[in-house]
Design a protein around this motif. Structure first.
Motif, PDB file in Angstrom:
ATOM      1  N   TYR A  10       0.828  -1.203   0.000  1.00 26.20           N
ATOM      2  CA  TYR A  10       0.000   0.000   0.000  1.00 26.20           C
ATOM      3  C   TYR A  10       0.863   1.254   0.000  1.00 26.20           C
ATOM      4  N   VAL A  13       2.122   1.835  -3.495  1.00 28.14           N
ATOM      5  CA  VAL A  13       1.076   2.360  -4.379  1.00 28.14           C
ATOM      6  C   VAL A  13       0.889   3.853  -4.141  1.00 28.14           C
ATOM      7  N   HIS A  17       1.717   6.966  -6.894  1.00 27.04           N
ATOM      8  CA  HIS A  17       0.781   8.015  -7.321  1.00 27.04           C
ATOM      9  C   HIS A  17       1.304   9.401  -6.963  1.00 27.04           C
ATOM     10  N   MET A  75      -5.493   9.185  -7.576  1.00 33.21           N
ATOM     11  CA  MET A  75      -6.359   7.998  -7.576  1.00 33.21           C
ATOM     12  C   MET A  75      -7.808   8.368  -7.876  1.00 33.21           C
ATOM     13  N   ASP A 113      -6.700   1.019  -6.698  1.00 29.70           N
ATOM     14  CA  ASP A 113      -5.586   1.574  -5.923  1.00 29.70           C
ATOM     15  C   ASP A 113      -6.047   2.350  -4.696  1.00 29.70           C
TER      16      ASP A 113
END
Length: 144
Positions: A10, A13, A17, A75, A113
């Motif tokens: 996590y 991710v 971004h 996201m 995501d």
């Protein structure tokens, strides 16, 4: 997958971004523009939405802030593009519930995501960072 490995995934991710934001920029042509900020930490966002026939055709953002706010904006813009306004708002409500630590039905909508931000709910001071772009999107579709 162990919780530690999931937490690490996590984080990766979120950082992806943040370092490589999707939909950063300006919408060409007619767009609803919403400027919002989080005065407690200095995050700010300018969100632009191009909505046509009740569908979010394009979503872009500019701004400055922490990794949580900027990755959440990235996201969110990815998630709402191509969605009906009602579906985008519903996704925002689900996201808000997730930030508040409420149980969510992830079979109702694929968060992709966005699920990486679930851990933010454990840090109340950071929830406003994560929800800033989502609140801007709700404001934009309600104005547009």
């Amino acid at each position: 997958m162990s919780l530690n490995n999931l937490d690490q995934l996590y984080r990766q991710v979120i950082m992806d971004h943040y370092k490589n934001p999707r939909n950063r920029g300006i919408v060409e042509g007619d767009a609803v523009t919403v400027d919002m900020n989080n005065p407690t930490c200095g995050d700010r966002i300018r969100l632009q939405l191009f909505v046509e026939n009740g569908i979010v055709k394009d979503a872009k953002f500019e701004g400055e802030g922490c990794s949580i706010s900027m990755s959440s904006a990235s996201m969110m813009t990815q998630a709402v593009k191509g969605k009906k306004i009602e579906d985008a708002v519903q996704m925002s409500k689900i996201f808000s519930d997730m930030m508040l630590g409420n149980e969510i039905d992830d079979t109702e909508v694929d968060l992709g995501d966005i699920e990486a931000l679930q851990g933010v709910s454990q840090f109340p001071a950071r929830i406003k960072c994560a929800t800033l772009a989502w609140k801007a999107m709700e404001k934009g579709v309600n104005e547009g």
